[in-house]
Write a protein that holds these residues in place. Sequence first.
Motif, PDB file in Angstrom:
ATOM      1  N   ASP A   1       1.500  -0.983  -0.120  1.00 27.96           N
ATOM      2  CA  ASP A   1       0.392  -0.134  -0.119  1.00 27.96           C
ATOM      3  C   ASP A   1       0.900   0.871  -0.308  1.00 27.96           C
ATOM      4  O   ASP A   1       2.175   1.457   0.312  1.00 27.96           O
ATOM      5  N   VAL A   2       0.542   2.852  -0.270  1.00 26.36           N
ATOM      6  CA  VAL A   2       0.536   3.829  -0.785  1.00 26.36           C
ATOM      7  C   VAL A   2       0.214   4.736   0.720  1.00 26.36           C
ATOM      8  O   VAL A   2      -0.690   4.854   0.677  1.00 26.36           O
ATOM      9  N   GLN A   3       0.927   5.098   0.991  1.00 29.82           N
ATOM     10  CA  GLN A   3       0.471   6.024   2.351  1.00 29.82           C
ATOM     11  C   GLN A   3       0.709   7.237   1.865  1.00 29.82           C
ATOM     12  O   GLN A   3       1.906   7.793   1.354  1.00 29.82           O
ATOM     13  N   LEU A   4      -0.443   8.493   1.439  1.00 31.35           N
ATOM     14  CA  LEU A   4      -0.768   9.714   1.009  1.00 31.35           C
ATOM     15  C   LEU A   4      -0.159  10.502   2.759  1.00 31.35           C
ATOM     16  O   LEU A   4      -1.394  10.559   2.735  1.00 31.35           O
ATOM     17  N   VAL A   5       0.371  12.065   2.373  1.00 28.50           N
ATOM     18  CA  VAL A   5       0.429  12.174   3.419  1.00 28.50           C
ATOM     19  C   VAL A   5       0.219  13.602   2.935  1.00 28.50           C
ATOM     20  O   VAL A   5       1.138  14.421   2.705  1.00 28.50           O
ATOM     21  N   GLU A   6      -0.967  14.766   3.025  1.00 28.22           N
ATOM     22  CA  GLU A   6      -1.436  16.240   2.825  1.00 28.22           C
ATOM     23  C   GLU A   6      -0.545  16.699   3.483  1.00 28.22           C
ATOM     24  O   GLU A   6      -0.875  16.779   4.460  1.00 28.22           O
ATOM     25  N   SER A   7      -0.237  17.952   3.357  1.00 25.99           N
ATOM     26  CA  SER A   7      -0.131  19.678   3.492  1.00 25.99           C
ATOM     27  C   SER A   7      -0.620  20.548   2.831  1.00 25.99           C
ATOM     28  O   SER A   7       0.025  20.728   1.712  1.00 25.99           O
ATOM     29  N   GLY A   8      -0.331  21.977   4.119  1.00 27.72           N
ATOM     30  CA  GLY A   8      -0.151  22.816   3.468  1.00 27.72           C
ATOM     31  C   GLY A   8      -2.076  23.817   3.029  1.00 27.72           C
ATOM     32  O   GLY A   8      -1.981  24.589   2.266  1.00 27.72           O
ATOM     33  N   GLY A   9      -2.433  23.006   3.572  1.00 24.15           N
ATOM     34  CA  GLY A   9      -3.859  23.909   3.420  1.00 24.15           C
ATOM     35  C   GLY A   9      -4.299  24.420   4.430  1.00 24.15           C
ATOM     36  O   GLY A   9      -3.159  25.367   4.796  1.00 24.15           O
ATOM     37  N   SER A  25       4.788   7.735   0.667  1.00 23.46           N
ATOM     38  CA  SER A  25       5.028   6.837   0.652  1.00 23.46           C
ATOM     39  C   SER A  25       5.970   5.553  -0.262  1.00 23.46           C
ATOM     40  O   SER A  25       6.988   5.089  -0.154  1.00 23.46           O
ATOM     41  N   GLY A  26       5.081   5.926  -1.074  1.00 24.42           N
ATOM     42  CA  GLY A  26       6.714   4.636  -2.214  1.00 24.42           C
ATOM     43  C   GLY A  26       5.726   5.410  -3.671  1.00 24.42           C
ATOM     44  O   GLY A  26       5.583   6.272  -3.897  1.00 24.42           O
ATOM     45  N   TYR A  27       5.941   4.385  -4.631  1.00 25.78           N
ATOM     46  CA  TYR A  27       6.665   4.261  -5.822  1.00 25.78           C
ATOM     47  C   TYR A  27       4.531   4.390  -6.976  1.00 25.78           C
ATOM     48  O   TYR A  27       4.449   3.498  -6.268  1.00 25.78           O
ATOM     49  N   ALA A  47      -4.025  16.480 -12.554  1.00 26.91           N
ATOM     50  CA  ALA A  47      -2.891  15.392 -12.499  1.00 26.91           C
ATOM     51  C   ALA A  47      -2.333  15.416 -13.296  1.00 26.91           C
ATOM     52  O   ALA A  47      -2.111  15.912 -13.773  1.00 26.91           O
ATOM     53  N   ILE A  48      -1.066  14.399 -12.358  1.00 27.84           N
ATOM     54  CA  ILE A  48       0.669  14.277 -13.513  1.00 27.84           C
ATOM     55  C   ILE A  48       0.810  12.841 -13.482  1.00 27.84           C
ATOM     56  O   ILE A  48       0.925  11.921 -12.043  1.00 27.84           O
ATOM     57  N   GLU A  49       1.256  13.159 -14.356  1.00 29.71           N
ATOM     58  CA  GLU A  49       2.093  11.546 -14.656  1.00 29.71           C
ATOM     59  C   GLU A  49       3.201  11.165 -14.378  1.00 29.71           C
ATOM     60  O   GLU A  49       3.942  12.704 -14.643  1.00 29.71           O
ATOM     61  N   ARG A  50       3.690  10.430 -14.033  1.00 30.27           N
ATOM     62  CA  ARG A  50       6.045  10.201 -14.049  1.00 30.27           C
ATOM     63  C   ARG A  50       6.279  10.768 -15.029  1.00 30.27           C
ATOM     64  O   ARG A  50       7.251  11.846 -14.805  1.00 30.27           O
ATOM     65  N   ALA A  51       6.007  10.655 -15.800  1.00 30.54           N
ATOM     66  CA  ALA A  51       6.611  10.680 -17.215  1.00 30.54           C
ATOM     67  C   ALA A  51       6.953  12.461 -17.176  1.00 30.54           C
ATOM     68  O   ALA A  51       7.362  13.314 -17.871  1.00 30.54           O
ATOM     69  N   PRO A  96      -1.412   3.199  -9.650  1.00 30.90           N
ATOM     70  CA  PRO A  96      -0.268   2.610 -10.555  1.00 30.90           C
ATOM     71  C   PRO A  96      -0.510   2.534 -11.220  1.00 30.90           C
ATOM     72  O   PRO A  96       0.062   1.560 -12.281  1.00 30.90           O
ATOM     73  N   ALA A  97      -1.471   2.608 -11.724  1.00 33.95           N
ATOM     74  CA  ALA A  97      -2.508   2.439 -13.186  1.00 33.95           C
ATOM     75  C   ALA A  97      -1.729   3.340 -14.754  1.00 33.95           C
ATOM     76  O   ALA A  97      -0.899   3.700 -14.726  1.00 33.95           O
ATOM     77  N   GLN A  98      -1.540   2.772 -15.953  1.00 36.48           N
ATOM     78  CA  GLN A  98      -1.661   3.579 -16.618  1.00 36.48           C
ATOM     79  C   GLN A  98      -2.266   5.474 -16.597  1.00 36.48           C
ATOM     80  O   GLN A  98      -3.129   5.441 -15.710  1.00 36.48           O
ATOM     81  N   TRP A  99      -1.924   6.449 -17.469  1.00 35.66           N
ATOM     82  CA  TRP A  99      -2.120   7.472 -17.520  1.00 35.66           C
ATOM     83  C   TRP A  99      -3.636   7.738 -17.202  1.00 35.66           C
ATOM     84  O   TRP A  99      -4.552   6.954 -17.918  1.00 35.66           O
TER      85      TRP A  99
END
Length: 120
Positions: A1-9, A25-27, A47-51, A96-99
């Motif tokens: 699993d990937v953990q996501l932590v937001e900040s800045g609000g 926490s991960g790719y 949204a943004i893709e890794r590429a 984790p999917a394609q775009w």
Amino acid sequence: DVQLVESGGGSVQAGGSLRLSCAASGYTTNMAWFRQTPGKEREGVAAIERAGSTAYADFVKGRFTISQDNSKKTTYLQMNSLELEDSGVYYCAASPAQWAELNQRSYTYWGQGTQVTVSS
């Protein structure tokens, strides 16, 4: 699993700026920001893709910019010219999917949300 932590609000006056951050926490292949504003269903913002490909909702084009620092596994949302209607809870999401662009169903992992309040 990937953990996501937001900040800045936070709170800002109309016309002001905020920058949201989302640390993963991960790719992941895709990262995105969604929001839920009062009286509306959750909607895609950017949204943004890794590429590097990006997608934006029409209502934020020219005002918001999504970016990422892959070395830090962190995604940012720079929000400028904020409007009262931008107030709401902003969620970071990862897929984790394609775009996946702004297709919510493609996003598997979600952050807890961060509040953005724009006042007059």
